[in-house]
Design an enzyme around this catalytic site. Structure first.
Site, PDB file in Angstrom:
ATOM      1  N   HIS A 156       0.872  -1.169   0.000  1.00  0.00           N
ATOM      2  CA  HIS A 156       0.000   0.000   0.000  1.00  0.00           C
ATOM      3  C   HIS A 156       0.912   1.224   0.000  1.00  0.00           C
ATOM      4  O   HIS A 156       2.081   1.132   0.374  1.00  0.00           O
ATOM      5  CB  HIS A 156      -0.862  -0.035   1.271  1.00  0.00           C
ATOM      6  CG  HIS A 156      -1.952   0.975   1.304  1.00  0.00           C
ATOM      7  ND1 HIS A 156      -1.739   2.269   1.685  1.00  0.00           N
ATOM      8  CD2 HIS A 156      -3.272   0.864   1.007  1.00  0.00           C
ATOM      9  CE1 HIS A 156      -2.882   2.929   1.631  1.00  0.00           C
ATOM     10  NE2 HIS A 156      -3.831   2.101   1.217  1.00  0.00           N
ATOM     11  N   TYR A 157       0.399   2.367  -0.384  1.00  0.00           N
ATOM     12  CA  TYR A 157       1.255   3.560  -0.426  1.00  0.00           C
ATOM     13  C   TYR A 157       1.603   4.094   0.960  1.00  0.00           C
ATOM     14  O   TYR A 157       2.532   4.876   1.114  1.00  0.00           O
ATOM     15  CB  TYR A 157       0.629   4.670  -1.280  1.00  0.00           C
ATOM     16  CG  TYR A 157      -0.637   5.272  -0.713  1.00  0.00           C
ATOM     17  CD1 TYR A 157      -0.584   6.320   0.200  1.00  0.00           C
ATOM     18  CD2 TYR A 157      -1.883   4.782  -1.091  1.00  0.00           C
ATOM     19  CE1 TYR A 157      -1.745   6.869   0.723  1.00  0.00           C
ATOM     20  CE2 TYR A 157      -3.047   5.326  -0.579  1.00  0.00           C
ATOM     21  CZ  TYR A 157      -2.974   6.369   0.326  1.00  0.00           C
ATOM     22  OH  TYR A 157      -4.122   6.899   0.845  1.00  0.00           O
ATOM     23  N   ARG A 158       0.887   3.674   1.985  1.00  0.00           N
ATOM     24  CA  ARG A 158       1.177   4.161   3.336  1.00  0.00           C
ATOM     25  C   ARG A 158       2.356   3.410   3.954  1.00  0.00           C
ATOM     26  O   ARG A 158       2.675   2.296   3.565  1.00  0.00           O
ATOM     27  CB  ARG A 158      -0.052   4.006   4.223  1.00  0.00           C
ATOM     28  CG  ARG A 158      -1.165   4.930   3.821  1.00  0.00           C
ATOM     29  CD  ARG A 158      -2.268   4.969   4.872  1.00  0.00           C
ATOM     30  NE  ARG A 158      -3.261   5.946   4.487  1.00  0.00           N
ATOM     31  CZ  ARG A 158      -4.525   5.666   4.228  1.00  0.00           C
ATOM     32  NH1 ARG A 158      -4.960   4.425   4.327  1.00  0.00           N
ATOM     33  NH2 ARG A 158      -5.366   6.618   3.883  1.00  0.00           N
TER      34      ARG A 158
END
Length: 182
Positions: free
Chosen positions: A128-130
């Site tokens: 995920h981008y987080r």
């Protein structure tokens, strides 16, 4: 084997230095935990072959640390390329977490992510981008409640699997002593 989008992927890299434009990955390890930080599985711990020329250019800290912990010898003996290590790691992760579900988890994880983007882009894209960065909590604790920092000590072996285990324990420590979720 609980394949679950709530599972967390923990990763650590050891590198020949800090600049992804000049340095390379020499070790990668992963661990998958459930959302409560219980370890579900440890992925492959892979030494990535790099040339003697590159290893000899490492700074004094890297030379000393990676000699003392045996990593340089493992790297020299390894036949694995970065791509092969990336594929083995992805094969492991696909059994536990769907693509795009887990943030990249670890300590100072943005540094690892820079190397993944450069040398293991398919693995970088799996996250995920987080980010779930334990060092963020350490920085906040140092400012807001510095006394709790004394309660957690790291071994600092600078071996990827050991570093991940410590990061998970450190986050559990902050959850109990700093965040107080109960």
């Amino acid at each position: 084997m609980p394949f679950d989008k709530q599972n967390l992927i923990w990763i650590d890299l050891e590198m020949t230095g800090l600049d992804p434009e000049k340095e390379r990955i020499i070790e990668i390890a992963t661990i998958v935990t459930d959302k409560n930080l219980n370890i579900l599985a440890e992925g492959p711990v892979l030494a990535v072959h790099q040339s003697d020329e590159l290893l000899n250019k490492m700074n004094d800290w890297c030379q000393k640390t990676h000699s003392e912990n045996g990593l340089i010898e493992r790297v020299k003996a390894s036949k694995l390329t970065e791509r092969a290590a990336e594929l083995q790691t992805l094969d492991f992760l696909k059994k536990w977490v769907p693509k795009g579900a887990s943030p990249i988890c670890g300590n100072s994880i943005a540094q690892d992510k820079r190397f993944l983007v450069k040398y293991m882009p398919d693995l970088a894209d799996y996250f995920h981008y987080r980010h779930l960065d334990v060092s963020t909590l350490k920085e906040l604790a140092a400012r807001w409640k510095p006394e709790i920092l004394e309660g957690f000590k790291k071994e600092n072996t600078h071996l990827a699997l050991d570093d991940i285990r410590e990061s998970i324990k450190e986050l559990a420590y902050y959850r109990e002593h700093f965040m107080k979720l109960d």
